[in-house]
Design a protein around this motif. Sequence first.
Motif, mmCIF file in Angstrom:
data_model
loop_
_atom_site.group_PDB
_atom_site.id
_atom_site.type_symbol
_atom_site.label_atom_id
_atom_site.label_comp_id
_atom_site.label_asym_id
_atom_site.label_seq_id
_atom_site.Cartn_x
_atom_site.Cartn_y
_atom_site.Cartn_z
ATOM 1 N N TYR A 190 -55.443 -6.977 -81.598
ATOM 2 C CA TYR A 190 -56.065 -8.238 -82.010
ATOM 3 C C TYR A 190 -57.581 -8.130 -81.904
ATOM 4 O O TYR A 190 -58.308 -8.559 -82.796
ATOM 5 C CB TYR A 190 -55.526 -9.372 -81.137
ATOM 6 C CG TYR A 190 -56.056 -10.733 -81.498
ATOM 7 C CD1 TYR A 190 -55.463 -11.481 -82.505
ATOM 8 C CD2 TYR A 190 -57.135 -11.274 -80.819
ATOM 9 C CE1 TYR A 190 -55.935 -12.740 -82.825
ATOM 10 C CE2 TYR A 190 -57.621 -12.525 -81.136
ATOM 11 C CZ TYR A 190 -57.018 -13.253 -82.142
ATOM 12 O OH TYR A 190 -57.499 -14.486 -82.457
ATOM 13 N N SER A 193 -55.384 -14.716 -89.990
ATOM 14 C CA SER A 193 -53.946 -14.444 -89.825
ATOM 15 C C SER A 193 -53.405 -13.611 -90.985
ATOM 16 O O SER A 193 -52.594 -12.703 -90.784
ATOM 17 C CB SER A 193 -53.158 -15.741 -89.679
ATOM 18 O OG SER A 193 -53.342 -16.560 -90.806
ATOM 19 N N ASP A 194 -53.876 -13.894 -92.210
ATOM 20 C CA ASP A 194 -53.459 -13.101 -93.371
ATOM 21 C C ASP A 194 -54.007 -11.678 -93.288
ATOM 22 O O ASP A 194 -53.327 -10.712 -93.647
ATOM 23 C CB ASP A 194 -53.939 -13.751 -94.671
ATOM 24 C CG ASP A 194 -53.377 -15.143 -94.864
ATOM 25 O OD1 ASP A 194 -52.201 -15.354 -94.514
ATOM 26 O OD2 ASP A 194 -54.116 -16.008 -95.361
ATOM 27 N N CYS A 200 -54.648 -10.019 -90.529
ATOM 28 C CA CYS A 200 -53.856 -9.301 -89.525
ATOM 29 C C CYS A 200 -52.502 -8.881 -90.077
ATOM 30 O O CYS A 200 -52.071 -7.748 -89.854
ATOM 31 C CB CYS A 200 -53.650 -10.179 -88.289
ATOM 32 S SG CYS A 200 -55.125 -10.398 -87.304
ATOM 33 N N SER A 201 -51.844 -9.775 -90.787
ATOM 34 C CA SER A 201 -50.542 -9.442 -91.382
ATOM 35 C C SER A 201 -50.682 -8.269 -92.344
ATOM 36 O O SER A 201 -49.858 -7.342 -92.338
ATOM 37 C CB SER A 201 -49.966 -10.642 -92.128
ATOM 38 O OG SER A 201 -49.689 -11.676 -91.250
ATOM 39 N N TRP A 202 -51.706 -8.294 -93.169
ATOM 40 C CA TRP A 202 -51.955 -7.207 -94.110
ATOM 41 C C TRP A 202 -52.179 -5.894 -93.373
ATOM 42 O O TRP A 202 -51.608 -4.863 -93.732
ATOM 43 C CB TRP A 202 -53.159 -7.554 -94.983
ATOM 44 C CG TRP A 202 -53.703 -6.403 -95.748
ATOM 45 C CD1 TRP A 202 -53.198 -5.874 -96.902
ATOM 46 C CD2 TRP A 202 -54.854 -5.616 -95.421
ATOM 47 N NE1 TRP A 202 -53.975 -4.808 -97.312
ATOM 48 C CE2 TRP A 202 -55.000 -4.630 -96.413
ATOM 49 C CE3 TRP A 202 -55.780 -5.663 -94.379
ATOM 50 C CZ2 TRP A 202 -56.026 -3.707 -96.399
ATOM 51 C CZ3 TRP A 202 -56.800 -4.737 -94.362
ATOM 52 C CH2 TRP A 202 -56.918 -3.765 -95.369
ATOM 53 N N HIS A 253 -51.242 -4.949 -90.382
ATOM 54 C CA HIS A 253 -50.044 -4.443 -89.716
ATOM 55 C C HIS A 253 -49.010 -3.933 -90.707
ATOM 56 O O HIS A 253 -48.310 -2.964 -90.432
ATOM 57 C CB HIS A 253 -49.437 -5.516 -88.821
ATOM 58 C CG HIS A 253 -50.225 -5.731 -87.574
ATOM 59 N ND1 HIS A 253 -50.260 -4.825 -86.542
ATOM 60 C CD2 HIS A 253 -51.037 -6.739 -87.202
ATOM 61 C CE1 HIS A 253 -51.039 -5.262 -85.597
ATOM 62 N NE2 HIS A 253 -51.537 -6.425 -85.965
ATOM 63 N N LYS A 254 -48.906 -4.559 -91.855
ATOM 64 C CA LYS A 254 -47.964 -4.086 -92.880
ATOM 65 C C LYS A 254 -48.437 -2.789 -93.511
ATOM 66 O O LYS A 254 -47.637 -1.958 -93.915
ATOM 67 C CB LYS A 254 -47.805 -5.133 -93.979
ATOM 68 C CG LYS A 254 -47.019 -6.330 -93.566
ATOM 69 C CD LYS A 254 -46.978 -7.329 -94.704
ATOM 70 C CE LYS A 254 -46.412 -8.644 -94.250
ATOM 71 N NZ LYS A 254 -46.529 -9.680 -95.274
#
Length: 103
Positions: free
Chosen positions: A27, A86-87, A89-91, A93-94
């Motif tokens: 994070y 948040s988007d 971070c999701s990107w 991690h994916k």
Amino acid sequence: VKLKGKHAVDYVNRCEFRLLLKYLWEYFLLYNAFQAIEGDSDDNRLSQNEFLAHYKEVEQIVGPISNPEEEFQSMNPGVHGHVLFSDFCSWAHKRSDVAQFDD
């Protein structure tokens, strides 16, 4: 040690502590990258122009980015064309198993 009672879920046990530190570090790295890209705007969202101007810095965390425009669109920008943290971070991690995250 397994805690029992009504407060058992309120604590991080010994096995979970390492994961907690790992996720906090991830994070921290992503937040610093996000803030570096966002620059002085302080609106807590990324525009495509901000991402395109600074995507090389993000490559240090998520690996090579061959098509920055396509990568930005894969973050699912909202109707106004901005990406929230948040988007982002999701990107991230994916997209990869970030090598620095495993250190």
